[in-house]
Structure formats: structure tokens, C-alpha cells
Write a protein that holds these residues in place. Structure first.
Motif, short mmCIF file in Angstrom:
data_model
loop_
_atom_site.label_atom_id
_atom_site.label_comp_id
_atom_site.label_asym_id
_atom_site.label_seq_id
_atom_site.Cartn_x
_atom_site.Cartn_y
_atom_site.Cartn_z
N LEU A 107 0.81 -1.21 0.00
CA LEU A 107 0.00 0.00 0.00
C LEU A 107 0.85 1.26 0.00
O LEU A 107 0.47 2.27 -0.59
CB LEU A 107 -0.93 -0.01 1.21
CG LEU A 107 -1.85 -1.22 1.32
CD1 LEU A 107 -2.65 -1.17 2.63
CD2 LEU A 107 -2.77 -1.32 0.11
N GLU A 108 1.98 1.23 0.71
CA GLU A 108 2.91 2.36 0.73
C GLU A 108 4.28 1.84 1.12
O GLU A 108 4.41 0.80 1.76
CB GLU A 108 2.44 3.45 1.70
CG GLU A 108 2.32 2.99 3.13
CD GLU A 108 1.76 4.08 4.05
OE1 GLU A 108 1.51 5.20 3.59
OE2 GLU A 108 1.58 3.77 5.24
N ILE A 109 5.32 2.60 0.71
CA ILE A 109 6.68 2.17 1.01
C ILE A 109 7.61 3.39 1.05
O ILE A 109 7.41 4.34 0.28
CB ILE A 109 7.17 1.12 -0.02
CG1 ILE A 109 8.49 0.47 0.43
CG2 ILE A 109 7.27 1.70 -1.42
CD1 ILE A 109 8.81 -0.84 -0.28
N THR A 110 8.56 3.35 1.97
CA THR A 110 9.56 4.42 2.08
C THR A 110 10.95 3.78 2.15
O THR A 110 11.08 2.58 2.44
CB THR A 110 9.33 5.29 3.34
OG1 THR A 110 9.44 4.45 4.49
CG2 THR A 110 7.99 5.99 3.29
N LYS A 111 11.96 4.61 1.94
CA LYS A 111 13.34 4.14 1.92
C LYS A 111 14.20 5.01 2.82
O LYS A 111 14.05 6.24 2.81
CB LYS A 111 13.86 4.21 0.48
CG LYS A 111 15.29 3.84 0.30
CD LYS A 111 15.64 3.98 -1.18
CE LYS A 111 16.93 4.72 -1.31
NZ LYS A 111 17.34 4.97 -2.66
N THR A 112 15.10 4.37 3.59
CA THR A 112 16.09 5.13 4.36
C THR A 112 17.43 4.41 4.25
O THR A 112 17.46 3.17 4.25
CB THR A 112 15.71 5.25 5.86
OG1 THR A 112 15.49 3.96 6.40
CG2 THR A 112 14.50 6.13 6.06
N PRO A 113 18.50 5.14 4.15
CA PRO A 113 18.56 6.59 4.01
C PRO A 113 18.26 7.01 2.58
O PRO A 113 18.13 6.17 1.69
CB PRO A 113 20.02 6.91 4.37
CG PRO A 113 20.77 5.70 3.92
CD PRO A 113 19.84 4.53 4.16
N ASP A 114 18.15 8.33 2.36
CA ASP A 114 18.01 8.85 1.01
C ASP A 114 19.25 8.50 0.21
O ASP A 114 20.28 8.17 0.77
CB ASP A 114 17.83 10.37 1.04
CG ASP A 114 16.47 10.78 1.58
OD1 ASP A 114 15.50 9.99 1.45
OD2 ASP A 114 16.36 11.90 2.13
N GLY A 115 19.15 8.61 -1.10
CA GLY A 115 20.28 8.32 -1.95
C GLY A 115 20.15 6.95 -2.60
O GLY A 115 19.12 6.28 -2.47
N PRO A 116 21.19 6.52 -3.29
CA PRO A 116 21.14 5.23 -3.98
C PRO A 116 20.97 4.07 -3.00
O PRO A 116 21.47 4.11 -1.87
CB PRO A 116 22.49 5.14 -4.70
CG PRO A 116 23.03 6.53 -4.72
CD PRO A 116 22.45 7.24 -3.54
#
Length: 154
Positions: free
Chosen positions: A36-45
Motif C-alpha cells: 500500500l505504501e513504502i519508504t526508503k532510508t537513508p536517502d540516496g542510492p
């Protein structure tokens, strides 16, 4: 108790583009309707240690998931391990193989493991995952090819 499912598809895009697309787990909702939703950490590649946090819906229930990238060997292998504590967790990845004419073979594999009550649910979850595996591969193929075509301006 655990069990595996896998699928393989051939994608009409170069292996480097397929790798880049799949390494960014934020694309998962484009081919996995359960995300349903997804985030990534840290920013960048994306790199080994990158964490993707998602909300998924399985069997009518929403759960929070957290996956850590454990292997990133461009452009051949992406592996992850689930860090969340759910009834059923997954560990898996993608193996990519360059084919003639700028195409790529993608093999997705996942090992599902049941914990506590999840051990009783694992059989049904594996049957559902194995049944959906060919369609899941097809959804990956469609999403990656759409992304490649967009980048080429088609």
C-alpha cells in the motif's frame, strides 16, 4: 518452518535498467498490489543496509514490514531480509541475467517463514504465493518494461 516460491520472466530491457528499477524498492507498489505504501532510508542510492519500510495488506489485514538490503551486486543480484516481527516473514531477492538483444531474465525468489501462530498459516500463505508467482513475474515484467519505455520517451 519455512518454504520457498519463485518465478522467472524475460524482460525486454537491458539488465542495467532492470537492476536499477528493482533495486529501488519504492517501485514495489507498481507490481505488487499488496504493497500500500513504502519508504526508503537513508536517502540516496540503494546500498547494502538500505531499509525499505512498507504497509502491506494480506488476507484483509494491514501489517508493517521492514526489509534490509543484504546483497547488492550490480547488475546481477539483489537480496533482502525482513527485519519486522510478523507471523510470516520473508527473505529473498532477484537474480538477473543479461540475454541477447538487450533483454534480461529475472528470477525472483522468496523464502517464507512462520513464527508462532504463523507456522499454522504458512501452508496457506505458500500455496497462495506459489499460485500467484507466474502472475507476479508478469506484473514485474510489465512494470519494468513500462519504466524502460518511459525513460526512452516512447
Amino acid at each position: 518452518m519455512s518454504g520457498q516460491f519463485e518465478a522467472a520472466v524475460e524482460v525486454d530491457c537491458p539488465v542495467e535498467e532492470v537492476f536499477a528499477y528493482l533495486a529501488d524498492g519504492r517501485h514495489d507498489p507498481e507490481f505488487s498490489p499488496r504493497v500500500l505504501e513504502i519508504t526508503k532510508t537513508p536517502d540516496g542510492p540503494t546500498a547494502v543496509g538500505t531499509v525499505f519500510r512498507s504497509t502491506v495488506k494480506d488476507a484483509g489485514m494491514k501489517t508493517a514490514r521492514q526489509f534490509r538490503i543484504t546483497t547488492l551486486d550490480a547488475p546481477r543480484t539483489i537480496c533482502w531480509s525482513e527485519q519486522s516481527k510478523n507471523l510470516i516473514t520473508a527473505e529473498g531477492g532477484y537474480d538477473l541475467e543479461a540475454l541477447p538483444d538487450g533483454r534480461t531474465r529475472v528470477r525472483i525468489f522468496n523464502v517464507l517463514e512462520g513464527h508462532g501462530l504463523g507456522k499454522l498459516l504458512l501452508g496457506a500463505a505458500l500455496r497462495a504465493a506459489r499460485k500467484d508467482a507466474p502472475d507476479f513475474g508478469g506484473r514485474i515484467k510489465t512494470a519494468v518494461e513500462r519504466s524502460c519505455a518511459t525513460r526512452k520517451g516512447q
